[in-house]
Write an enzyme that holds these catalytic residues in place. Structure first.
Site, PDB file in Angstrom:
ATOM      1  N   TYR A  65       0.846  -1.201   0.000  1.00 40.38           N
ATOM      2  CA  TYR A  65       0.000   0.000   0.000  1.00 40.38           C
ATOM      3  C   TYR A  65       0.873   1.239   0.000  1.00 40.38           C
ATOM      4  CZ  TYR A  65      -5.024  -0.662   0.272  1.00 40.38           C
ATOM      5  OH  TYR A  65      -6.323  -0.879  -0.046  1.00 40.38           O
ATOM      6  N   GLU A  67      -0.515   4.863  -0.302  1.00 37.78           N
ATOM      7  CA  GLU A  67      -1.307   6.096  -0.449  1.00 37.78           C
ATOM      8  C   GLU A  67      -0.428   7.312  -0.215  1.00 37.78           C
ATOM      9  OE1 GLU A  67      -4.894   5.971   1.851  1.00 37.78           O
ATOM     10  OE2 GLU A  67      -5.568   4.149   0.846  1.00 37.78           O
ATOM     11  N   ASP A 211      -6.965  14.505 -24.528  1.00 31.64           N
ATOM     12  CA  ASP A 211      -7.042  13.080 -24.168  1.00 31.64           C
ATOM     13  C   ASP A 211      -6.396  12.308 -25.319  1.00 31.64           C
ATOM     14  OD1 ASP A 211      -7.683  10.447 -23.721  1.00 31.64           O
ATOM     15  OD2 ASP A 211      -9.710  10.886 -22.972  1.00 31.64           O
ATOM     16  N   THR A 237      -4.273   6.912 -21.375  1.00 34.03           N
ATOM     17  CA  THR A 237      -4.072   5.565 -20.863  1.00 34.03           C
ATOM     18  C   THR A 237      -2.673   5.129 -21.290  1.00 34.03           C
ATOM     19  OG1 THR A 237      -5.144   4.710 -22.846  1.00 34.03           O
ATOM     20  CG2 THR A 237      -6.495   4.863 -20.866  1.00 34.03           C
ATOM     21  N   LYS A 240      -2.533   1.467 -24.885  1.00 31.08           N
ATOM     22  CA  LYS A 240      -2.961   1.413 -26.293  1.00 31.08           C
ATOM     23  C   LYS A 240      -1.705   1.472 -27.167  1.00 31.08           C
ATOM     24  CE  LYS A 240      -7.608   3.144 -25.329  1.00 31.08           C
ATOM     25  NZ  LYS A 240      -7.700   3.831 -24.023  1.00 31.08           N
ATOM     26  N   ARG A 246      -2.380  -1.856 -18.411  1.00 34.67           N
ATOM     27  CA  ARG A 246      -3.639  -1.105 -18.316  1.00 34.67           C
ATOM     28  C   ARG A 246      -3.518  -0.127 -17.164  1.00 34.67           C
ATOM     29  NH1 ARG A 246      -7.122  -3.639 -21.771  1.00 34.67           N
ATOM     30  NH2 ARG A 246      -8.633  -2.025 -21.302  1.00 34.67           N
TER      31      ARG A 246
HETATM   32  N1  DSN Z   1     -12.302   1.674 -24.533  1.00 28.70           N
HETATM   33  C1  DSN Z   1     -11.437   2.582 -25.226  1.00 28.70           C
HETATM   34  C2  DSN Z   1     -11.430   2.326 -26.694  1.00 28.70           C
HETATM   35  O1  DSN Z   1     -11.612   1.191 -27.087  1.00 28.70           O
HETATM   36  O2  DSN Z   1     -11.220   3.238 -27.472  1.00 28.70           O
HETATM   37  C3  DSN Z   1     -11.765   3.967 -24.910  1.00 28.70           C
HETATM   38  O3  DSN Z   1     -11.897   4.086 -23.553  1.00 28.70           O
END
Ligand code: DSN
Length: 431
Positions: A65, A67, A211, A237, A240, A246
């Site tokens: 942990y 925090e 974003d 994120t 990708k 993730r």
């Molecule tokens: N779920 C993502 C996507 O597939 O583009 C976006 O959050």
């Protein structure tokens, strides 16, 4: 060791402890490894992480942990964790050229929610691209908390070009005076003009949030312009095109650092997922290598080549093509609903997702389009010369979806598996 009966025979045992403790679950993971090995994965928001990223995510960092932030935690025993988080932050700052990075958001939606918490009050007006036009739920769309707790006003794309109309965005921003303007989304095949958004945000007094979840890897690899000189906050994120675990990050200029940190913790989250922070650090290290620049450019080259090959086969692509990793196809002229096509392609070993297209007359759960992308296939080493074959499989798969030809789908599935066997995926090949 007794292997569960459903463990794929042609994959060496990769999880011995798990197989001994919980063969049922080990079999499911083994089956997923097999599926990811055999299929052509075209979902543009997915990828294959490296073995190093996988290893970092499955470590004893899980047990801790933490925090707070490095040097200011609410738990002792942070000698190593602080260094892990500092390393991830330093690598994010260096890679993207930002003053500040917070690597604790659990994923993209919590990261965006933290931005609302940092810069807006409930009921404030916020602006983003409408979800059916290619935006994201968390950019103020009605069914999301961001559209329920804030007043979301939404822009779209022009029906004739499929491109953002900046005059429309400016008029809306000046009329509505949003606290936040989000740019970026989930189904945008074209370059995002961060400078144009920044000008509108300045004129209307809004905080500009870029974003870049979909294109973070392309930005890191120099295959898409960076939002850094233009956006107040960058949300992404890490799983990708960036090819990490993730997770998510928020980045900003120094002036917003405190507000963002406070919003993530204690505003929204508890303890960070340290195993994810470590894997993010690994991914950022990988993305800083010269080979990642080649990867990012190859993703775009492959997408452009695939778009050309699809256009040559009569597919209708939103905006007429792509500048990035993503292609959005309107299947109306092919006389097949997106969902029917996506499910048929899945049976053919080609994994895509059905998606709305701008001004879609159909419903989101049964839309007209299919969204595809090239991050995963590029991670396996497929190149532009393979894209005509990929387009041909999609074409034959969509035709088979219309005619109900399951034999044709089975033939494609075998052809796909053959090619995939020649291009082992990172994290799956066990030599
Ligand atoms: N779920 C993502 C996507 O597939 O583009 C976006 O959050």
């Amino acid at each position: 060791m007794n292997l569960p009966p459903s463990y794929p025979a042609n994959l060496p045992l990769s999880h011995p402890a798990l197989s001994a403790t919980d063969p049922e679950l080990a079999a499911l993971i083994g089956a997923e490894e097999q599926l990811q090995a055999d299929t052509l994965r075209l979902i543009p928001s997915e990828n294959y992480v490296s073995q190093a990223v996988l290893e970092a995510s499955g470590t004893v960092l899980q047990n801790k942990y933490s925090e707070g932030y490095a040097g200011r935690r609410y738990y002792e025993g942070q000698q190593n964790i602080d260094q892990v988080e500092r390393l991830a932050i330093a690598r994010a700052k260096a890679l993207f050229g930002v003053d500040h990075a917070n690597v604790q958001p659990y994923s993209g939606s919590p990261a965006n929610l933290a931005v609302y918490l940092a810069f807006a009050e409930p009921g404030d007006t916020v602006m983003g691209m409408a979800l059916p036009m290619g935006g994201h739920l968390t950019h103020g769309w009605g069914v999301s908390a961001t559209g329920k707790w804030f007043r979301g006003v939404q822009y779209g794309v022009r029906p004739d070009t499929g491109l953002i109309d900046f005059d429309e965005v400016r008029d809306l921003a000046l009329k509505e005076r949003p606290k936040l303007i989000f740019c970026g989304g989930t189904a945008l095949p074209r370059t995002i003009d961060f400078a144009a958004f920044a000008e509108i945000a300045r004129e209307s007094g809004a905080v500009l949030v870029a974003d870049v979840a979909h294109i973070a890897g392309l930005i890191a690899g120099g295959a898409h312009p960076s939002p850094v000189p233009h956006a107040d906050v960058i949300s992404t994120t890490t799983h990708k095109t960036l090819r990490g675990p993730r997770g998510a990050m928020l980045m900003s200029r120094e002036e917003h650092a405190k507000a963002i940190d406070k919003a993530v913790f204690p505003g929204l989250q508890g303890g960070p997922h340290n195993q994810t922070t470590a894997a993010i650090a690994v991914a950022l290290h990988e993305a800083a290598q010269p080979s990642f620049r080649d990867y990012a450019h190859a993703v775009v080259d492959n997408a452009k080549a695939l778009a050309e090959a699809l256009l040559a086969r009569g597919f209708d692509l939103v905006s007429g093509g792509t500048d990035n990793h993503l292609i959005l196809m309107d299947l109306t002229p092919k006389d097949v609903p997106g969902k029917v096509a996506a499910k048929a392609l899945d049976r053919a070993g080609i994994v895509v997702n059905y998606n709305t297209v701008p001004y879609d007359p159909r419903k989101p759960f049964d839309p007209s389009g299919v969204r595809i992308g090239t991050p995963s296939l590029t991670s396996r080493g497929l190149a532009t010369e393979h894209m005509p074959a990929v387009a041909d499989w999609i074409d034959r798969g969509v035709t088979a979806a219309r005619t109900g030809d399951e034999d044709a789908l089975a033939t494609i599935r075998a052809e796909v598996a053959d090619l995939m066997a020649a291009f082992p995926a990172p994290g799956l090949s066990r030599d």
